[in-house]
Write a protein that holds these residues in place. Structure first.
Motif, mmCIF file in Angstrom:
data_model
loop_
_atom_site.group_PDB
_atom_site.id
_atom_site.type_symbol
_atom_site.label_atom_id
_atom_site.label_comp_id
_atom_site.label_asym_id
_atom_site.label_seq_id
_atom_site.Cartn_x
_atom_site.Cartn_y
_atom_site.Cartn_z
ATOM 1 N N TRP A 75 0.867 -0.868 -0.336
ATOM 2 C CA TRP A 75 0.215 -0.353 -0.045
ATOM 3 C C TRP A 75 0.869 1.307 0.046
ATOM 4 C CZ3 TRP A 75 -5.533 -0.755 -0.532
ATOM 5 C CH2 TRP A 75 -6.094 -1.556 0.261
ATOM 6 N N GLN A 76 -0.006 2.356 -0.493
ATOM 7 C CA GLN A 76 1.012 3.682 -0.189
ATOM 8 C C GLN A 76 -0.064 4.974 -0.855
ATOM 9 O OE1 GLN A 76 3.473 6.932 0.785
ATOM 10 N NE2 GLN A 76 3.876 4.433 0.620
ATOM 11 N N ALA A 77 -0.468 5.462 0.628
ATOM 12 C CA ALA A 77 -1.693 6.294 0.330
ATOM 13 C C ALA A 77 -1.343 7.783 1.795
ATOM 14 C CB ALA A 77 -2.597 6.191 1.279
ATOM 15 N N PRO A 78 -1.699 8.850 1.182
ATOM 16 C CA PRO A 78 -2.651 9.273 0.197
ATOM 17 C C PRO A 78 -1.534 9.642 -0.693
ATOM 18 C CG PRO A 78 -2.272 11.006 1.884
ATOM 19 C CD PRO A 78 -1.509 9.476 2.260
ATOM 20 N N VAL A 79 -2.048 10.156 -2.412
ATOM 21 C CA VAL A 79 -2.238 10.004 -3.219
ATOM 22 C C VAL A 79 -2.669 11.152 -4.011
ATOM 23 C CG1 VAL A 79 0.079 8.863 -3.753
ATOM 24 C CG2 VAL A 79 -2.285 8.014 -4.805
ATOM 25 N N GLY A 80 -2.813 11.727 -4.399
ATOM 26 C CA GLY A 80 -3.258 12.668 -5.288
ATOM 27 C C GLY A 80 -3.983 12.146 -6.537
ATOM 28 N N GLU A 81 -5.499 13.241 -6.291
ATOM 29 C CA GLU A 81 -6.232 12.346 -7.663
ATOM 30 C C GLU A 81 -5.078 12.464 -9.623
ATOM 31 O OE1 GLU A 81 -10.807 12.648 -10.050
ATOM 32 O OE2 GLU A 81 -9.918 14.219 -8.970
ATOM 33 N N THR A 82 -4.412 13.465 -9.497
ATOM 34 C CA THR A 82 -3.336 13.122 -10.716
ATOM 35 C C THR A 82 -2.586 12.544 -10.805
ATOM 36 O OG1 THR A 82 -3.873 15.526 -10.788
ATOM 37 C CG2 THR A 82 -1.819 14.827 -11.859
ATOM 38 N N VAL A 83 -2.220 12.171 -9.777
ATOM 39 C CA VAL A 83 -0.787 11.076 -9.337
ATOM 40 C C VAL A 83 -1.525 9.936 -9.656
ATOM 41 C CG1 VAL A 83 0.434 10.017 -7.511
ATOM 42 C CG2 VAL A 83 -0.206 12.678 -7.685
ATOM 43 N N ALA A 84 -2.773 9.450 -9.051
ATOM 44 C CA ALA A 84 -3.314 7.778 -9.093
ATOM 45 C C ALA A 84 -3.771 8.052 -10.828
ATOM 46 C CB ALA A 84 -4.216 8.402 -8.202
ATOM 47 N N GLN A 85 -4.159 9.027 -11.485
ATOM 48 C CA GLN A 85 -4.187 8.966 -13.053
ATOM 49 C C GLN A 85 -3.115 8.504 -13.476
ATOM 50 O OE1 GLN A 85 -7.785 9.801 -13.587
ATOM 51 N NE2 GLN A 85 -7.097 8.090 -15.517
ATOM 52 N N ILE A 86 -1.965 9.135 -13.472
ATOM 53 C CA ILE A 86 -0.699 8.155 -13.949
ATOM 54 C C ILE A 86 -0.172 7.154 -13.442
ATOM 55 C CG2 ILE A 86 1.460 9.048 -13.946
ATOM 56 C CD1 ILE A 86 1.021 12.022 -13.619
ATOM 57 N N VAL A 87 -0.309 6.839 -12.001
ATOM 58 C CA VAL A 87 -0.623 5.178 -12.009
ATOM 59 C C VAL A 87 -0.995 4.463 -12.761
ATOM 60 C CG1 VAL A 87 -0.479 3.200 -10.321
ATOM 61 C CG2 VAL A 87 0.319 5.611 -10.023
ATOM 62 N N THR A 88 -2.423 4.639 -13.187
ATOM 63 C CA THR A 88 -3.607 3.780 -13.843
ATOM 64 C C THR A 88 -3.414 4.264 -15.496
ATOM 65 O OG1 THR A 88 -5.670 3.226 -14.297
ATOM 66 C CG2 THR A 88 -5.488 5.472 -13.965
ATOM 67 N N ASP A 89 -3.003 5.446 -15.716
ATOM 68 C CA ASP A 89 -3.004 4.993 -17.484
ATOM 69 C C ASP A 89 -1.142 4.438 -17.663
ATOM 70 O OD1 ASP A 89 -5.543 6.376 -17.427
ATOM 71 O OD2 ASP A 89 -3.858 8.542 -17.940
ATOM 72 N N ASP A 90 -0.016 5.179 -16.807
ATOM 73 C CA ASP A 90 1.068 4.981 -17.699
ATOM 74 C C ASP A 90 1.616 3.948 -16.917
ATOM 75 O OD1 ASP A 90 0.566 7.370 -18.690
ATOM 76 O OD2 ASP A 90 1.951 8.316 -17.581
ATOM 77 N N LEU A 91 1.310 3.437 -15.802
ATOM 78 C CA LEU A 91 2.240 2.667 -14.273
ATOM 79 C C LEU A 91 1.711 1.126 -14.602
ATOM 80 C CD1 LEU A 91 3.403 4.939 -12.244
ATOM 81 C CD2 LEU A 91 4.568 4.522 -14.701
ATOM 82 N N ALA A 92 -0.102 1.073 -14.199
ATOM 83 C CA ALA A 92 -0.312 -0.021 -13.537
ATOM 84 C C ALA A 92 -0.634 -1.295 -14.454
ATOM 85 C CB ALA A 92 -1.997 0.573 -13.521
#
Length: 397
Positions: A75-92
């Motif tokens: 786990w890692q928290a908290p992260v902002g919405e922009t960061v979470a979006q980059i994780v899902t779009d680019d890294l996941a």
């Protein structure tokens, strides 16, 4: 909930529990507005503007990133919405099949988007890296400091960041005295832009009583990158008279004026590093003879391994490291794996850190000026999640 299925690489039934099968994000409640409960009257009385809380986008919409292995998650928290979006779009997608116990391989995982640099991209990469350490630690049943080579010390001194307090407030003197009496390693006060514009005499008049009230405690200042070079150079003699332990970010991290500021002398140690998110900027600051104190943030700099690397490099160059407090659990793991000469203290934000800690079932607290280094598995406690489905999920087939 949205779901995306990614073909996973072939693996045997005996594959490690640390191989990532699924990446999820869970939305967290927004950070509360105002000051945290429990602050002493001396501190709350000196507050200027209350912490921004939900007024900041990254505090208003927050997520927890979950990396799912075989029967265990990181786990890692908290992260902002922009960061979470980059994780899902680019890294996941590229994380599926990655072994979280192999941190050096993480940088070579495929990425599916174009976000490669900049503050948000580095925060996303850092969040994933820290979640990998959490997963590897939980799977092995060993603390993160144990994975880093062993716990050197069970507690780490904390210095109090008074950002959010008004140094010109009549109650600021009492707040400074309270901080010293509470046992903090030192205290850091902000240089507001109006105070900088008022000039050196006004700065001396405002900070002098606080320095006196701090007594034998260490005293630092933080300009938040607000000074022009000429303004910063005029302030150096004031800081020297106040015996400032270090002056933080008098200039923006990327400024080319650092070497000129340091060459001006006055014997005031200069600190920077938290906003040097890219590797090249980190090395330029460390080796450019412009700063004397290194301030890395594992949640912004690329992760824990990168932070340890720059901390060791700083030590080789004769600099101590004071980790920035935004990712306190990671900062404590870093400090716990290093001796006090390398990491004398970590930052505790008086007005913000108790609010950040509210997402954890057992929040960190400063006792006698010390913070505990986690000796059990996991980088931190698993955050408290709302009773609903994940915001998004990427899984292997």
């Amino acid at each position: 909930m949205t779901a995306l299925t990614i073909p996973a690489p072939a693996r045997t039934a005996a594959a490690a529990a640390t191989v990532i099968r699924t990446v999820r994000a869970w939305q967290l409640p927004p950070q509360p507005a105002g000051l945290p409960p429990g602050l002493p009257e001396q501190v709350t009385a000196a507050a200027g503007e209350p912490p921004a809380g939900p007024a900041w986008a990254e505090h208003r919409t927050r997520f927890a990133i979950e990396l799912v292995g075989e029967g265990v998650s990181g786990w890692q928290a908290p992260v902002g919405e922009t960061v979470a979006q980059i994780v899902t779009d680019d890294l996941a997608a590229g994380l599926i099949g990655h072994d979280a116990a192999a941190p050096r391989r993480l940088a070579y995982r495929p990425k599916t988007g174009r976000h490669r640099s900049g503050a948000h991209a580095r925060q996303a990469a850092s969040a994933v890296e820290l979640a990998c350490w959490d997963l590897a630690s939980r799977a092995a049943g060993v603390s993160v400091t144990g994975l880093l080579g062993g716990t050197i010390r069970p507690t780490v001194p904390a210095y109090a960041s008074a950002l959010g307090l008004d140094p010109a407030h009549p109650a600021a003197r009492e707040a400074a005295a309270w901080i010293t009496n509470a046992g903090f390693w030192g205290q850091k006060w902000p240089l507001t832009k109006p105070l900088i514009l008022a000039g050196p005499k006004a700065v001396a008049k405002t900070l002098g009583p606080l320095r006196e009230a701090a007594g034998e405690g260490r005293f630092m200042v933080d300009a938040l990158g607000r000074c022009r070079l000429d303004e910063a150079m005029r302030l150096l003699p004031v800081f020297a008279d106040l015996e400032v332990a270090f002056a933080e970010e008098l200039l923006p991290a990327g400024s080319w004026g650092w070497h000129r500021l340091r060459a001006a002398g006055a014997g005031v140690p200069l600190a920077a590093g938290e906003h040097a998110v890219d590797e090249a900027e980190q090395i330029r600051l460390l080796t450019g003879e412009g700063v004397d104190v290194w301030q890395v943030d594992p949640g912004w700099s690329g992760g824990l391994a990168r932070s340890l690397h720059t901390t060791e490099l700083a030590a080789d160059l004769g600099m101590a490291t004071f980790p920035h407090g935004d990712r306190l659990h990671a900062a404590l793991a870093l400090a716990g794996a290093c001796c006090r000469d390398k990491v004398p203290a970590v930052e505790w934000h008086l007005a913000l850190e108790p609010l950040r800690q509210q997402i954890f079932p057992i929040p960190l607290r400063v006792e006698g000026g010390l913070l505990p280094v986690r000796t059990t598995a996991g980088l931190a406690e698993i955050p408290v999640l709302p009773e609903r489905t994940a915001a998004w999920e990427v899984t292997g087939s």
